[in-house]
Design an enzyme around this catalytic site. Structure first.
Site, PDB file in Angstrom:
ATOM      1  N   HIS A 186       0.948  -0.726  -0.500  1.00  0.00           N
ATOM      2  CA  HIS A 186      -0.036   0.368   0.217  1.00  0.00           C
ATOM      3  C   HIS A 186       0.755   1.405   0.155  1.00  0.00           C
ATOM      4  O   HIS A 186       0.503   2.616  -0.228  1.00  0.00           O
ATOM      5  CB  HIS A 186      -1.012   0.312   0.993  1.00  0.00           C
ATOM      6  N   ASP A 246       0.533  -7.993   1.216  1.00  0.00           N
ATOM      7  CA  ASP A 246       0.457  -6.200   1.164  1.00  0.00           C
ATOM      8  C   ASP A 246       1.766  -6.441   1.521  1.00  0.00           C
ATOM      9  O   ASP A 246       3.004  -5.609   2.415  1.00  0.00           O
ATOM     10  CB  ASP A 246       0.154  -5.625   2.783  1.00  0.00           C
ATOM     11  N   SER A 305       4.002   2.626   8.564  1.00  0.00           N
ATOM     12  CA  SER A 305       3.649   1.503   7.246  1.00  0.00           C
ATOM     13  C   SER A 305       5.263   0.817   6.302  1.00  0.00           C
ATOM     14  O   SER A 305       5.642   1.808   5.864  1.00  0.00           O
ATOM     15  CB  SER A 305       2.666   1.582   5.934  1.00  0.00           C
TER      16      SER A 305
END
Length: 260
Positions: A72, A119, A209
């Protein structure tokens, strides 16, 4: 989609096409002035394999010229040859004159990534860096116990990104407990959870992230078992952090890295 109104991808940018509470597509989006909640400063050179990405995510050196991060984080960047991302390495202080910078050469998101699981992504650098790499787990034996997280993201929910690398430890949370927390949105074969589920207080947050969930292996070396992916807010009681389960994709990551 994983509790669209609440579950937050832990990037420091917010996509214009989704609700303001959700960060899913960092590229081309508006930056949010938002590392680790409940953490402390990492020592210089303590985790030399962790790098900062210019879109507001973290990553790790899988090889000296390849960064492992979250899919992402690169969603919205054209895959293949792409020089849009700057990688900062070799320092805990992002403003240090000793910082090593590299530019992306190739971006490779996980095949089939659609925002739900899978992911992970690889970024090939324009040239290698002379820094240690972080090995990844190839089976599930290390997917339990106490983990370390580290990053330059926010120290509080809706807080600011940090100049200095932060670190913290979080305990494993079972799939059953995590499923209950997220109303069945966990993908057990692709994701694992960690955090103080009863009390909260320590967690990855906005801007973390793509960073690693890691621990010591049986030989005492660091090994990466997860990638910071998503969660409800930051360090909220009842909601552990959700991480990509690296061992599930270890063979795919190795094959992709060989082809880059």
């Amino acid at each position: 989609m994983k509790q669209l109104l609440q579950a937050v991808k832990r990037c420091s940018t917010v996509a214009a096409v989704v609700l303001a509470a959700v960060s899913l597509q960092p590229a081309g989006a508006t930056a949010v002035p938002n590392p680790i909640v409940g953490g402390t400063d990492a020592d210089e050179a303590e985790f030399p394999f962790i790098v900062r990405l210019s879109m507001g995510c973290d990553g790790t050196l899988y090889r000296k010229n390849i960064v492992l991060t979250a899919a992402h984080c690169v969603d919205g960047y054209a895959p293949g040859r792409n020089t849009s991302i700057t990688v900062t390495a070799g320092v805990t202080d992002l403003e240090s004159p000793d910082a090593i910078t590299r530019t992306s050469a190739v971006i490779y998101p996980a095949p089939g990534y659609d925002g739900l699981g899978k992911d992970w992504a690889l970024i090939k650098l324009d040239k290698p860096v002379k820094l240690p790499t972080l090995k990844i787990a190839t089976d599930t034996r290390y997917n339990e116990g106490i983990f370390t997280i580290a990053g330059w993201g926010a120290t509080t929910e809706d807080g600011e990104q940090q100049r200095y690398l932060q670190k913290a430890t979080v305990p494993f949370v079972s799939d059953d407990a995590c499923q209950a927390a997220y109303n069945g949105d966990l993908i057990p074969d692709e994701e694992l959870c960690a955090g103080n589920i009863d009390t909260g207080g320590v967690d990855a947050c906005d801007g973390d992230s793509g960073g690693p969930l890691f621990r010591r292996d049986d030989a005492g070396a660091w090994i990466q078992v997860g990638i910071v992916s998503w969660g409800q807010g930051c360090a909220e009681p009842g909601y552990p952090g959700v991480y990509t389960e690296v061992s599930t994709f270890a063979a795919d990551i190795a094959r992709a890295a060989t082809r880059l």
